[in-house]
Design a protein around this motif. Structure first.
Motif, short mmCIF file in Angstrom:
data_model
loop_
_atom_site.label_atom_id
_atom_site.label_comp_id
_atom_site.label_asym_id
_atom_site.label_seq_id
_atom_site.Cartn_x
_atom_site.Cartn_y
_atom_site.Cartn_z
N UNK A 32 13.97 6.25 -4.11
CA UNK A 32 12.75 7.07 -4.11
C UNK A 32 11.90 6.76 -4.92
N UNK A 33 10.66 6.06 -4.44
CA UNK A 33 9.71 5.22 -5.41
C UNK A 33 8.42 5.82 -5.53
N UNK A 34 7.76 6.77 -4.40
CA UNK A 34 6.88 7.34 -4.78
C UNK A 34 6.08 6.35 -4.28
N UNK A 35 4.77 6.23 -4.17
CA UNK A 35 3.69 5.64 -3.78
C UNK A 35 2.49 6.43 -3.85
N UNK A 36 2.52 6.56 -4.97
CA UNK A 36 1.41 7.33 -6.50
C UNK A 36 0.31 6.06 -5.96
N UNK A 37 -1.14 6.98 -5.90
CA UNK A 37 -2.43 6.30 -5.70
C UNK A 37 -2.61 5.60 -7.18
N UNK A 38 -3.07 4.86 -7.21
CA UNK A 38 -3.24 4.44 -8.98
C UNK A 38 -5.20 4.97 -9.26
N UNK A 39 -5.02 5.03 -10.07
CA UNK A 39 -6.81 5.42 -11.00
C UNK A 39 -7.48 4.42 -10.36
N UNK A 71 11.91 10.98 2.81
CA UNK A 71 11.02 10.43 1.71
C UNK A 71 9.75 9.80 2.77
N UNK A 72 9.95 9.49 4.09
CA UNK A 72 9.21 8.57 4.52
C UNK A 72 8.65 7.11 3.48
N UNK A 73 7.48 6.51 3.86
CA UNK A 73 7.21 5.77 3.14
C UNK A 73 7.05 5.20 1.35
N UNK A 74 7.25 6.95 0.72
CA UNK A 74 7.92 7.08 -0.43
C UNK A 74 9.75 6.95 -0.86
N UNK A 75 9.93 5.85 -0.08
CA UNK A 75 11.18 5.95 -0.02
C UNK A 75 12.02 4.93 1.02
N UNK A 76 13.01 3.76 0.05
CA UNK A 76 13.98 3.64 0.50
C UNK A 76 15.56 3.42 0.82
N UNK A 77 15.65 3.60 2.51
CA UNK A 77 17.43 3.06 2.45
C UNK A 77 17.85 1.50 2.01
N UNK A 94 1.11 -1.24 -0.71
CA UNK A 94 -0.01 0.15 -0.12
C UNK A 94 1.10 1.05 0.36
N UNK A 95 0.37 2.53 -0.44
CA UNK A 95 0.96 3.79 -0.14
C UNK A 95 1.99 4.02 0.81
N UNK A 96 0.46 3.49 2.40
CA UNK A 96 1.38 4.05 3.11
C UNK A 96 1.97 2.70 3.79
N UNK A 97 2.22 1.85 3.11
CA UNK A 97 2.90 0.63 4.13
C UNK A 97 4.30 1.08 4.20
N UNK A 98 5.20 0.73 6.05
CA UNK A 98 6.30 0.61 6.20
C UNK A 98 7.41 -0.45 5.39
N UNK A 99 8.03 -0.51 4.05
CA UNK A 99 9.30 -1.73 3.46
C UNK A 99 9.69 -1.74 5.21
N UNK A 100 9.81 -2.93 5.13
CA UNK A 100 11.45 -3.37 5.91
C UNK A 100 11.37 -5.09 5.44
N UNK A 101 13.45 -5.66 5.24
CA UNK A 101 13.39 -6.66 5.21
C UNK A 101 15.01 -7.19 5.11
#
Length: 186
Positions: A127-134, A166-172, A64-71
């Protein structure tokens, strides 16, 4: 009152007859064998397109757009991932994938990671963004980046950035270095 035949003849005055011996019935149907070959070729090209430069789209993990990624790869220390998540590992390069197609984002990400690895960079930001799709589906580039980074053998782990980066729109992204063998073994 004029009859129908004379009215028709009057309306057709000056009209020129077209001499064609066949009717145009629309689009010609392709040969069934040609259709099967085209379908087979299309399926083969889709299968080839699913894995490009080792980064596959065969199974994309939708996020999801606001999901936090961690792996993190097995064996990577929890403390290292905690520092990464807190933004305490300095990133030495940054890539912005906004507005790119999936194919362009894949090749750009692969080239960026190759360059970072060549330069012995330890951490980068993507930075991947978190654009909501139409269509209401999950963000496409974010979902693909989440999948691709897990597949890259030199990625030790990644986590969503702190808000100022970038928050949830980017990853380290934590990368394995090679200059001093064994230094980054996990």
């Amino acid at each position: 009152m004029p009859d129908d035949v004379s009215l028709f003849a009057q309306q057709m005055q000056g009209v020129r007859r077209i001499h064609v011996d066949h009717a145009d019935v629309g689009k010609v149907k392709p040969n069934r064998m040609v259709q099967q070959m085209n379908r087979k070729n299309a399926l083969e090209s889709v299968a080839k397109a699913q894995v490009v430069d080792g980064l596959s789209d065969q199974f994309v993990l939708d996020v999801g757009a606001e999901d936090t990624l961690c792996w993190a790869r097995d064996g990577v220390q929890d403390g290292q991932i905690r520092r990464l998540k807190a933004g305490q590992v300095v990133f030495e390069g940054s890539l912005d994938l906004h507005g790119m197609t999936v194919e362009k984002a894949r090749s750009t990400l692969r080239e960026f990671l190759e360059e970072a690895l060549r330069l012995e960079v330890r951490c980068v930001r993507v930075t991947h963004g978190k654009a909501a799709r139409l269509d209401g589906r999950k963000p496409m580039i974010k979902s693909h980046v989440n999948t691709w980074l897990r597949q890259h053998e030199k990625v030790l782990g990644f986590t969503s950035c702190v808000p100022r980066h970038g928050g949830t729109g980017a990853v380290y992204v934590l990368l394995k270095r090679h200059m001093l063998e064994g230094r980054d073994d996990y």
